[in-house]
Structures are given as structure tokens and as C-alpha cells.
Design an enzyme around this catalytic site. Structure first.
Site, short mmCIF file in Angstrom:
data_model
loop_
_atom_site.label_atom_id
_atom_site.label_comp_id
_atom_site.label_asym_id
_atom_site.label_seq_id
_atom_site.Cartn_x
_atom_site.Cartn_y
_atom_site.Cartn_z
CG MET A 15 -2.10 -0.83 1.23
SD MET A 15 -3.37 -0.25 0.10
CE MET A 15 -4.10 1.12 1.00
N GLY A 16 1.87 1.27 0.86
CA GLY A 16 2.75 2.44 0.98
C GLY A 16 3.52 2.68 -0.30
NE ARG A 35 9.46 -2.76 12.02
CZ ARG A 35 8.73 -3.73 12.56
NH1 ARG A 35 8.49 -3.73 13.84
NH2 ARG A 35 8.22 -4.69 11.81
CB THR A 36 12.90 -3.49 7.72
OG1 THR A 36 12.06 -4.04 8.75
CG2 THR A 36 14.02 -4.46 7.40
CB SER A 130 -11.20 2.78 0.95
OG SER A 130 -11.86 1.65 0.46
CE LYS A 185 -10.93 2.07 4.53
NZ LYS A 185 -10.29 1.05 5.27
CG HIS A 188 -15.84 2.49 3.15
ND1 HIS A 188 -15.05 1.35 3.21
CD2 HIS A 188 -16.00 2.74 1.84
CE1 HIS A 188 -14.77 0.94 1.99
NE2 HIS A 188 -15.33 1.77 1.13
CG ASN A 189 -13.72 -0.89 6.17
OD1 ASN A 189 -13.68 0.01 5.34
ND2 ASN A 189 -12.66 -1.56 6.52
CD GLU A 192 -15.41 -3.53 2.06
OE1 GLU A 192 -14.95 -2.38 2.02
OE2 GLU A 192 -14.71 -4.53 2.25
P1 2AM Z 1 8.69 -3.44 8.35
O1 2AM Z 1 8.89 -3.50 6.86
O2 2AM Z 1 9.90 -2.98 9.06
O3 2AM Z 1 8.12 -4.71 8.91
C1 2AM Z 1 3.21 -2.90 7.10
O4 2AM Z 1 3.40 -4.02 7.89
C2 2AM Z 1 4.23 -1.82 7.42
O5 2AM Z 1 4.15 -1.53 8.83
C3 2AM Z 1 5.67 -2.18 7.12
O6 2AM Z 1 6.27 -1.05 6.58
C4 2AM Z 1 6.22 -2.54 8.47
O7 2AM Z 1 7.59 -2.30 8.61
C5 2AM Z 1 5.46 -1.61 9.36
N1 2AM Z 1 5.37 -2.09 10.73
C6 2AM Z 1 4.74 -3.19 11.17
N2 2AM Z 1 4.86 -3.31 12.51
C7 2AM Z 1 5.59 -2.28 12.93
C8 2AM Z 1 6.04 -1.83 14.20
N3 2AM Z 1 5.74 -2.50 15.32
N4 2AM Z 1 6.77 -0.70 14.24
C9 2AM Z 1 7.06 -0.01 13.11
N5 2AM Z 1 6.65 -0.38 11.88
C10 2AM Z 1 5.93 -1.48 11.79
#
Ligand code: 2AM
Length: 486
Positions: A15-16, A35-36, A130, A185, A188-189, A192
Site C-alpha cells: 500500500m505504501g 522501519r526495516t 480505501s 472509513k 464505510h467498511n 461494505e
Molecule cells: P517493516 O517493513 O519494518 O516490517 C506494514 O506491515 C508496514 O508496517 C511495514 O512497513 C512494516 O515495517 C510496518 N510495521 C509493522 N509493525 C511495525 C512496528 N511495530 N513498528 C514499526 N513499523 C511497523
């Protein structure tokens, strides 16, 4: 060098990533972070190759690359992850900067985050997004709420990337204050869930009641999609009916009838209980999924609990009956949206939001799962009368429900006689009949409450708000329960 980034986006799941690429297509420079952190470089090397997307390897770097006011959008897992990121990002922002949460957050969390951030001089937007991965890439429905002062700064970006209706109007407008965006939202769900259940009931009647094949049902949905029911969900149902498994048989017949759910329907129902608003159709849709999930119990019960016959509906004129099923679906759908709007109206009052009701219909008109031609009519109803008390009382819908009513009743009667469950069709009709009935049997209920618990009642021949108690048995005395605690 001056910072170039128009907006930062944290969270590089599909999505991002897709929303970033969509923003890039519309000429915005997006700073990507995750985060990663390794995912940032992977994204730049693959999906974002050849774009203007800028990577950041720390939150500090991300914020430094943004123009003022800084706009930082998160598309991360709802819950703690959002609060964690807010805590990490906020120290690098300055007054007037904006944090946007585009995840599936609960509206109460968005209310709280707005307050917390505004106390620090920052602005907050909680927005529903959405349309799934496809929508994020090519035009989602976007439902932003939060700090009103933030809107003018995100409006150009959001309205550019949002889905557009035929005349080019974006499916994105300001919803309201605080958690209003995430609330809308959520509703909306819920809607749905209702729409899907209604289509399921129509399918059940066509398949089991009338014994139609997937191909025949496909033709019915194709036809319906050309009329008042024209919508994304009817369209994909048509296509699902045509889809064949590897052996050439309809795919839909190979799928186990046990529905899953992620909880947004449930949250809508729970909140409706808090407000005392009868969203009976969405509730039935949630419970119907629960009944379907009892698959092994149902298999056992089917051996023991016999219905009225072979489950077939005998009709003289099949074509006319199919039209009646369409009418039942349509009228029930009108009731469901009316109930959804009742809930939003009540929530707006309770939480102090000024909701943009016509705008909400427009936001749902394209880009999202419940998109439909019908929502254009709801928009018109609120354009014609912004103070409309109930959608069912709008002149257009009065006529539509009136015209569909005979078929609606006929279908429910036939389903009940044949033993085919139509919980959403029938709860919609029960609501309709209750709502249009001046005198319901609640007088008896109040008498019973007063009889056993001295709960008092109002009288038809006295002004509202005056409460009376009767000593029904000669033993209970004249003290009503409001004067003592049981
Ligand atoms: P990630 O790639 O480091 O796992 C959808 O899961 C998004 O939310 C991803 O970008 C994921 O990062 C992030 N995400 C999920 N859990 C998280 C957490 N506890 N803290 C920060 N980011 C998180």
C-alpha cells in the site's frame, strides 16, 4: 541545498509503495522511509527506479529532506506501531508540521493522537484510505479528518492522487475534526459488509431457490450492473461467476462457505450500540459471517433440522421474480446506507464533529470497495437538503423504496416459505416497517418495565419528559426506581 521533499511516507509495504508511486506520478517528490531500512534501498532499486522518489535511512534524514510545513505520512500497522513512529518523528518536527496516519487505525486513537500532537504545536490527520493496493496505485478513496488547519497543506496532494468521478471531482474531501476520517472509513467498511451480505443473499436465492447455474447468475449480475445497482461489488460478482477453475468448473463452487473477517464491521456495530443507533443490516451482515463460520456445526445440524421442503422457490414468472430479487437488494441497500448515515450523524453529535455528509458520499463514489452509481444519488440528496434528517425521507429515495417495496416483500415471503435464510433482506424490511410505524408495541414494554422494576413510563396524554409510575400489584408501593438504587 533547499529541501526538495513534498511529503514523506513511512511504511513500504505494498500500500505504501503504491501510494508513493501514485504521488510521484502526480509530480510530488516523496521521501520514503521504513522501519526495516534495507527496504528503502530495495524499493529505490526496483519499483521506484527511474522516479523522483528520494530515500531516507533515518528519521532525522527524512525530516531534513522535507519542505515546510513538513508532511509525514505513515502507512504502518495500526496500533502501537503508529504511536511508536509518532514518538520517533515528533522531536524532529517544528510547530505547524503535520503527521498523517493513513493506516487502519481506530477512530478513538486518532482523536487522542490529534490532541496529543496539537498540545505540542503539531498538526495531525487520521485518514481512511480505501481501494486496496490497486486503488493506492491508481486512485484510492481518501477520507481525511483531524486538525482542520492541516487540510489546506495536504489537500493538493491528496486530491491529485485520489480517484476521480466522471466529471473529474476527486474522491477526497475534508471529512471532519479529530477521529472523523477513521470513523467514516470504519462505517464505510461496515457498509461494505452489508453490501456483500445482500449480494450473497441474492446469489443464494438465484442459486438454491431458483436452481440457476453460475453462467445464468452471471448474466443476471451483468444485467443488474447496468441499472440502479451499478457498482464495483456487483461487477466483481459478475466476473466471479464467470471464472473457471482448472477443471473448467465455476471457481465459486469450489470455495468453502466459511467467511472470515478482520473486525471493522464488528467495530461499527459496537459503536452503534454505544450510540443506540439501529444499524441492523450491518449487524446481521457481521452475524451472518459468524453463522457461516460455524461450518462443522452446520454440517451436523443439516442432518437433524429439517426445513419446509426441498428449498426450491416455485415461481410462475421467473424473470419477474429475478426482478423482485433485484428490488429487494436495492431497497435493503437504501436502508443500510440510511442506517450508516444515522450512525455517522449520531457520532458527529457525540464527538463534536461537523461532518460533510454529501462529501462523504462523493468520497465513496469512486476508488473504494463500495463505489457505485447509487452514491451519486446520496450526494444529490444531501446537496438538495444539507440538513436531511434521514436518507429514507429524501423524496428520491421515498419513491425508489416505494417502487421496490412489493418485490422486496414478495422475495422475503418466498424465501421464508422455502426456508432460505435472508437475514439482511428481512432485517432491512423489519427496520423499514418499524421506522414508518407510528405506534409500536413499546407501550407494553414500558408497562412491563414499570411493573417489575418501577422503571416509570411517559403517557400519551401528557407532555414528553414527564415520567409516571403505577403501583401495578398493590404491593410494590409508589416509589419509582429513579428514586432509589436497586
Ligand atoms: P517493516 O517493513 O519494518 O516490517 C506494514 O506491515 C508496514 O508496517 C511495514 O512497513 C512494516 O515495517 C510496518 N510495521 C509493522 N509493525 C511495525 C512496528 N511495530 N513498528 C514499526 N513499523 C511497523
Amino acid at each position: 541545498m533547499q529541501p526538495q521533499g513534498d511529503i514523506a511516507l513511512i511504511g513500504l509495504a505494498v500500500m505504501g509503495q503504491n501510494l508513493i508511486l501514485n504521488m510521484n506520478d502526480h509530480g510530488f517528490t516523496v521521501v520514503a522511509f521504513n522501519r526495516t531500512v534495507s527496504k528503502v534501498d530495495e524499493f529505490l532499486a526496483k519499483e521506484a527506479k527511474g522516479t523522483k522518489v528520494v530515500g531516507a535511512h533515518s528519521i532525522e534524514e527524512m525530516c531534513a529532506k522535507l519542505k515546510r510545513p513538513r508532511r509525514v505520512m505513515m502507512l504502518v500497522k495500526a496500533g502501537q506501531a503508529v504511536d511508536d513512529f509518532i514518538a520517533l518523528v515528533a522531536p524532529h518536527l517544528e510547530p505547524g508540521d503535520i503527521i498523517i496516519d493513513g493506516g487502519n487505525s481506530l477512530f478513538g486513537d486518532s482523536e487522542r493522537r490529534r490532541k496529543e500532537l496539537e498540545a505540542k504545536g503539531l498538526l495531525f490527520i487520521g485518514t481512511g484510505v480505501s481501494g486496496g493496493e490497486e486503488g493506492a496505485r491508481h486512485g484510492p478513496s481518501i477520507m481525511p479528518g483531524g486538525s482542520p488547519a492541516a487540510w489546506e497543506h495536504v489537500k493538493p496532494i491528496f486530491q491529485s492522487v485520489a480517484a476521480k468521478v466522471e466529471d473529474g471531482t476527486p474522491c477526497c474531501d475534508w471529512v471532519g475534526e479529530g477521529g472523523a476520517g477513521h470513523y467514516v472509513k470504519m462505517v464505510h467498511n461496515g457498509i461494505e459488509y452489508g453490501d456483500m451480505q445482500l449480494i450473497g443473499e441474492a446469489y443464494h436465492l438465484l442459486k438454491t431457490g431458483l436452481g440457476m447455474s453460475a453462467d445464468e447468475i452471471q448474466a443476471v449480475f451483468a444485467e443488474w450492473n447496468k441499472g440502479v445497482l451499478d457498482s464495483y461489488l456487483i461487477e466483481i460478482t459478475r466476473d466471479i461467476m464467470a471464472f473457471r477453475d482448472k477443471d473448467g468448473k465455476p471457481m465459486v463452487d469450489k470455495i468453502l462457505d466459511a467467511a472470515g473477517q478482520k473486525g471493522t464491521g464488528k467495530w461499527t456495530v459496537i459503536d452503534s450500540m454505544e450510540h443506540g443507533i439501529p444499524i441492523t443490516l450491518i449487524s446481521e451482515a457481521v452475524y451472518s459471517r459468524c453463522v457461516s463460520a460455524l461450518k462443522s456445526e452446520r454440517v451436523e445440524a443439516a442432518k437433524v433440522l429439517k426445513g419446509p421442503g426441498d428449498g426450491k422457490i416455485k415461481v410462475a414468472d421467473k424473470k419477474a421474480f429475478i426482478d423482485s430479487i433485484r428490488d429487494a437488494l436495492y431497497a435493503s441497500k437504501i436502508v443500510s446506507y440510511a442506517q450508516g448515515y444515522m450512525l455517522m450523524t449520531s457520532a458527529a453529535k457525540a464527538y463534536g464533529w461537523t461532518l460533510n455528509y454529501g462529501g462523504i458520499a462523493l468520497m465513496w463514489r469512486g476508488g473504494c470497495i463500495i463505489r457505485s452509481r447509487f452514491l451519486g444519488k446520496i450526494k444529490e440528496a444531501y446537496d438538495n437538503n444539507p440538513k436531511l434528517g434521514n436518507l429514507l425521507l429524501d423524496p428520491y429515495f421515498v419513491k425508489e423504496v416505494g417502487d421496490a417495496q412489493a418485490g422486496w416483500r414478495q422475495v422475503i415471503a418466498a424465501a421464508v416459505t422455502a426456508g432460505i435464510p435472508v437475514p439482511a433482506f428481512s432485517t432491512a424490511l423489519a427496520f423499514f416497517d418499524g421506522y414508518r410505524t407510528e405506534n409500536l408495541p413499546a407501550n407494553l414494554l414500558q408497562a412491563q418495565r414499570d411493573f417489575f422494576g418501577a422503571h416509570t413510563y411517559e403517557r400519551v396524554d401528557e407532555p414528553r419528559g414527564k415520567f409516571f409510575h403505577t403501583n401495578w400489584t398493590g404491593r410494590g408501593g409508589d416509589t419509582s426506581s429513579s428514586t432509589y438504587t436497586v
